[in-house]
Design an enzyme around this catalytic site. Structure first.
Site, short mmCIF file in Angstrom:
data_model
loop_
_atom_site.label_atom_id
_atom_site.label_comp_id
_atom_site.label_asym_id
_atom_site.label_seq_id
_atom_site.Cartn_x
_atom_site.Cartn_y
_atom_site.Cartn_z
N CYS A 2 21.29 -24.77 15.93
CA CYS A 2 22.38 -25.64 15.61
C CYS A 2 23.58 -25.24 16.67
O CYS A 2 23.71 -23.88 16.89
CB CYS A 2 23.21 -25.35 14.30
SG CYS A 2 22.00 -25.59 12.79
N ARG A 27 20.40 -26.61 21.29
CA ARG A 27 20.42 -25.64 20.21
C ARG A 27 19.70 -26.28 19.13
O ARG A 27 19.39 -25.70 18.16
CB ARG A 27 21.87 -25.05 19.91
CG ARG A 27 22.50 -24.14 20.90
CD ARG A 27 23.54 -23.45 20.46
NE ARG A 27 23.48 -22.56 19.41
CZ ARG A 27 23.40 -21.53 19.53
NH1 ARG A 27 23.43 -20.96 21.01
NH2 ARG A 27 23.35 -20.57 18.72
N TRP A 74 19.75 -28.31 13.94
CA TRP A 74 18.21 -27.89 13.87
C TRP A 74 18.02 -27.49 12.28
O TRP A 74 18.46 -26.48 12.02
CB TRP A 74 18.05 -26.60 14.62
CG TRP A 74 16.73 -26.29 14.94
CD1 TRP A 74 15.65 -26.96 15.58
CD2 TRP A 74 15.72 -25.35 14.15
NE1 TRP A 74 14.60 -26.37 15.65
CE2 TRP A 74 14.64 -25.16 14.55
CE3 TRP A 74 16.14 -24.45 13.22
CZ2 TRP A 74 13.53 -24.77 14.07
CZ3 TRP A 74 15.16 -23.43 12.58
CH2 TRP A 74 13.73 -23.65 13.13
N ASN A 98 26.30 -22.71 11.22
CA ASN A 98 25.01 -22.42 11.79
C ASN A 98 24.31 -21.27 11.22
O ASN A 98 25.09 -20.15 10.91
CB ASN A 98 25.17 -22.27 13.19
CG ASN A 98 23.91 -21.61 13.95
OD1 ASN A 98 22.79 -21.83 13.37
ND2 ASN A 98 24.21 -20.81 15.16
N GLY A 99 23.05 -21.16 10.55
CA GLY A 99 22.57 -20.05 9.95
C GLY A 99 21.85 -20.53 9.01
O GLY A 99 21.50 -21.50 8.47
N GLU A 482 1.25 -17.41 28.34
CA GLU A 482 2.50 -18.19 28.62
C GLU A 482 2.20 -19.65 29.20
O GLU A 482 2.94 -20.41 28.71
CB GLU A 482 3.33 -17.31 29.82
CG GLU A 482 4.46 -18.25 30.55
CD GLU A 482 5.53 -18.27 29.35
OE1 GLU A 482 5.51 -18.01 28.07
OE2 GLU A 482 6.28 -18.90 29.69
N LYS A 486 3.57 -22.85 27.41
CA LYS A 486 4.28 -23.96 28.13
C LYS A 486 3.62 -25.49 27.91
O LYS A 486 4.31 -26.11 27.57
CB LYS A 486 4.53 -23.67 29.71
CG LYS A 486 5.14 -22.80 30.37
CD LYS A 486 6.80 -22.95 30.08
CE LYS A 486 7.20 -22.40 28.81
NZ LYS A 486 7.85 -21.16 28.73
N GLU A 489 4.20 -26.44 24.09
CA GLU A 489 5.67 -26.82 23.67
C GLU A 489 6.15 -27.95 24.33
O GLU A 489 7.13 -28.66 23.51
CB GLU A 489 6.67 -25.52 23.71
CG GLU A 489 6.93 -25.13 25.08
CD GLU A 489 8.08 -23.96 25.17
OE1 GLU A 489 8.77 -23.77 24.19
OE2 GLU A 489 8.08 -23.07 26.08
N HIS A 505 -16.23 -14.09 22.26
CA HIS A 505 -16.30 -13.41 20.91
C HIS A 505 -15.83 -14.53 19.76
O HIS A 505 -15.24 -13.95 18.78
CB HIS A 505 -15.45 -12.15 20.91
CG HIS A 505 -16.01 -11.15 21.57
ND1 HIS A 505 -16.95 -10.28 21.43
CD2 HIS A 505 -15.47 -10.58 22.96
CE1 HIS A 505 -17.36 -9.33 22.22
NE2 HIS A 505 -16.47 -9.68 23.31
N LYS A 616 16.54 -24.05 21.59
CA LYS A 616 16.81 -22.93 22.80
C LYS A 616 16.67 -21.65 22.13
O LYS A 616 15.95 -20.53 22.57
CB LYS A 616 17.67 -23.51 23.65
CG LYS A 616 18.02 -22.62 24.84
CD LYS A 616 16.72 -22.85 25.80
CE LYS A 616 17.05 -21.69 27.20
NZ LYS A 616 15.42 -21.77 27.63
O1 M6R Z 1 16.07 -16.40 24.04
P1 M6R Z 1 15.02 -15.60 23.83
O2 M6R Z 1 14.38 -15.26 25.14
O3 M6R Z 1 15.05 -14.43 22.80
O4 M6R Z 1 14.05 -16.61 23.17
C1 M6R Z 1 12.80 -16.35 22.85
C2 M6R Z 1 11.86 -17.43 22.25
O5 M6R Z 1 12.47 -18.33 21.19
C3 M6R Z 1 11.43 -18.19 23.67
O6 M6R Z 1 11.20 -17.42 24.88
C4 M6R Z 1 10.79 -19.57 23.46
O7 M6R Z 1 9.37 -18.90 23.18
C5 M6R Z 1 10.70 -20.39 24.76
N1 M6R Z 1 10.95 -21.84 24.04
C6 M6R Z 1 9.31 -20.67 25.27
O8 M6R Z 1 9.55 -21.35 26.33
#
Ligand code: M6R
Length: 621
Positions: A2, A27, A74, A98-99, A482, A486, A489, A505, A616
């Site tokens: 948010c 956000r 969000w 927010n929260g 990773e 990517k 997501e 396995h 984010k």
């Molecule tokens: O701001 P941060 O690095 O703490 O965020 C951690 C994760 O939320 C962040 O890396 C998330 O996995 C990304 N969207 C991945 O691309």
């Protein structure tokens, strides 16, 4: 999650609020809304969905007032619809939040018994009722803070306005970020500096349990007992231009391309040029303190945790110190066995991730020294850690983390060399070699970025495939994790990362003609001082793992070191990577996977910078 923005001044708040929300949309983007005072009355405009819906609605609306608040959501409590959108207006009170208010159900039951009707499913509306009750019985907003806030449990940031005091905004912070932007004859409040940096560089960061009163002339900060506090105004140097797209179609693509520069900026100032050796200028621990740690615990979330897994390889190889890496959300609840001999490293782009912050606090409580690797200056994590090493990646707006990840690896690498020198597991000559390797890295990154067209073509060919496996060994295993993250997501395709040897396995049962396996296998350039590159052995083992995939009809895309032809007969595509040493490979191999995910997502028409269901910065548990 948010985004919050508030403005009080003499300008028309419409553009200021909408513009701020645009910069905060990363956000959360389930709904958006603004409220402004018009002739002493609060007018609320809210829309389900993206900010553009709200912009359309407000196109013909003229605001006469000079004070307002905005929110981009969000969803946590309640579906992402207009009723649950913020701001919430109850009686004289209008509020954005927010929260999460954990005890909102208790409050809700009491409010219902009092005969109050509750329109939304949110915890936020409940708080608006609580403030309204207080101002209706004659308290000022400031006085209401002292009666309402102690009754709330959870983490939150609010901005509240009251029709009874139409020149005033109140911002509250407890566990979710909130800062003030100081202007001339105007002031701002926002959840992120990005929302106001194009208007003022003068920022006041609120701490937890503090609240602020903003009028157009003045800001005042208070502690949770309502006592006035001195506050420090900081100047933030990120230019607003750094956060623009600069002609790229998406922030993510721009940020992928910024990696060579971001890495250069992260290295800059961290080399002792006389000795030709890494010397992290922000590393406030002495060599003796560094040498005294018996182990390292790394904790982070998502992409940042993947960086931590590669960091573990760096620390173990260069500093011979035991390292464990944990999801921050798991670490804090598993009663971790750490003490003052443990160095706790948290990694976070935003420095506001709730789970990571909670893990940091847990570790501090257990007596550990804490070091954070952060991108956002003066973020909560940065402020609460004993030592902060910044990644100078510049603002990262795309929800999918790219340049933050590769610069986190650079910082972990530099730190592992420092710890290695302190523990005397690295000689000066070895550290020199590792340093000159690092200095060459931006050039290698540039050369990998040249492969963009090739990756785009491959992405076009595979964009319709339903399932992907990413495999690697050693420190390319976290790169496989990773790469899979990517892809899933931003393209919404099912993807899994595995240690290549683990496939047999269980997961191999899923391999058939419909699956694509992306194999990462480098043959590393040997170090002259650090012995042989044992990944040559690992690379041969990946060849065997790929044979197993091929035998089951699976299709294969391989990323291998140039000059290596072992994968040619067993892969549909081979992407050739520049020769590099062991520690540089994870950074370099990440980039084609970012490009691949980007171009697959582009083909599939997803919202690359703001993928569905994500935010984010995840500021709730
Ligand atoms: O701001 P941060 O690095 O703490 O965020 C951690 C994760 O939320 C962040 O890396 C998330 O996995 C990304 N969207 C991945 O691309």
């Amino acid at each position: 999650m948010c985004g919050i923005i508030g403005y009080v001044g003499s300008q028309n708040p419409k553009d200021i609020l909408l513009d701020g929300l645009k910069r905060l949309e990363y956000r959360g983007y389930d709904s958006a809304g603004v409220a402004v005072f018009e002739n002493g009355k609060s007018q609320v405009y809210r829309c389900e969905g993206r900010l553009e819906n709200l912009e359309r609605r407000l196109k013909e609306v003229q605001f006469a007032g000079h004070i307002g608040i905005g929110h981009t959501r969000w969803a946590t409590h309640g579906a992402p619809n207009e009723t649950n959108a913020h701001p919430h207006k109850i009686g004289a009170i209008t509020l954005v939040h927010n929260g999460i208010i954990e005890n909102y159900i208790d409050h809700k039951e009491k409010l219902l018994k009092m005969g109050r009707s509750i329109a939304s499913d949110t915890d936020s509306e409940i708080v608006a009722h609580l403030f309204d009750i207080e101002v209706t019985r004659g308290l000022t907003l400031l006085q209401a803070m002292n009666t309402v806030l102690p009754t709330l449990r959870g983490s939150y940031a609010f901005v509240v306005m009251s029709e009874k005091e139409p020149e005033l905004l109140i911002g509250v912070r407890n566990g979710a970020p909130l800062l003030l932007g100081v202007g001339e004859g105007e002031n701002y409040v926002a959840s992120d500096a990005q929302a106001v940096l194009h208007r003022t560089r003068q920022i006041v960061y609120l701490e937890d349990h503090q609240f602020a009163a903003l009028t157009r002339e003045k800001i005042s900060v208070f502690n949770d007992r309502g006592e006035p506090l001195n506050h420090t105004v900081k100047r933030i140097d990120w230019s607003p231009e750094q956060a623009e797209k600069l002609g790229y179609r998406h922030y993510m693509l721009k940020e992928i391309h910024e990696q060579a520069n971001a890495i250069t900026n992260t290295i800059d100032g961290n080399i002792d040029h006389k000795r030709g050796v890494i010397a992290c200028s922000e590393l406030a621990f002495t060599r003796d303190v560094l040498a005294s740690f018996k182990r390292i615990a790394i904790t982070a979330c998502g992409t940042a945790r993947h960086a931590g897994l590669i960091g573990k390889s760096y620390f173990e190889r260069f500093a011979r110190i035991p390292v464990e890496v944990d999801y921050a959300s798991e670490f804090r609840y598993r009663n971790p066995v750490i003490d003052s001999s443990t160095l706790l490293i948290t990694i976070s782009q935003s420095g506001e991730t709730a789970d990571t912050l909670a893990a940091l606090r847990e570790a501090k409580g257990l007596g550990s020294k804490t070091l954070s690797i952060c991108n956002v200056r003066d973020s909560t994590l940065a402020r609460e850690s004993d030592v902060v090493l910044y990644t100078n990646a510049g603002p990262e707006i795309g929800v999918a983390s790219t340049k933050a990840f590769t610069t986190q690896l650079v910082v972990l690498y530099m730190l592992s060399v420092e710890v290695g020198l302190a523990r005397k597991t690295l000689t000066e000559a070895e550290a020199k070699e590792l340093t000159s390797d690092l200095v060459r890295l931006p050039m290698l990154v540039e050369s990998v970025l040249q492969k963009e067209d090739e990756l785009e073509k491959i992405a076009i060919e595979y964009q319709a495939d339903p399932s992907f496996f990413f495999i690697g060994r050693g420190c390319l295993y976290p790169v496989a994790l990773e790469g899979a993250l990517k892809l899933k997501e931003i393209s919404y395709i099912h993807a899994e990362g595995y240690a290549a040897g683990e496939l047999k396995h269980g997961p191999i049962a899923l391999i058939d003609r419909s699956t694509v396996t992306i194999a990462l296998a480098s043959v590393d350039t040997p170090y002259s001082h650090l012995g042989t590159a044992y990944t040559t052995v690992l690379h041969e083992k990946v060849v065997s793992n790929i044979q197993e995939v091929r035998a089951r009809g699976g299709r294969v895309i391989s990323l291998v070191t140039e000059g290596n032809s072992h994968f040619d007969p067993i892969s549909q595509h081979v992407v050739r990577m520049p020769r590099a040493t062991w520690a540089m490979s994870p950074i370099l191999y990440t980039i084609p996977l970012q490009l691949f995910a980007y171009y697959v997502a582009l083909q599939r028409g997803t919202d690359v910078d703001k993928p569905r269901n994500l935010a984010k910065s995840v500021t709730v548990e």
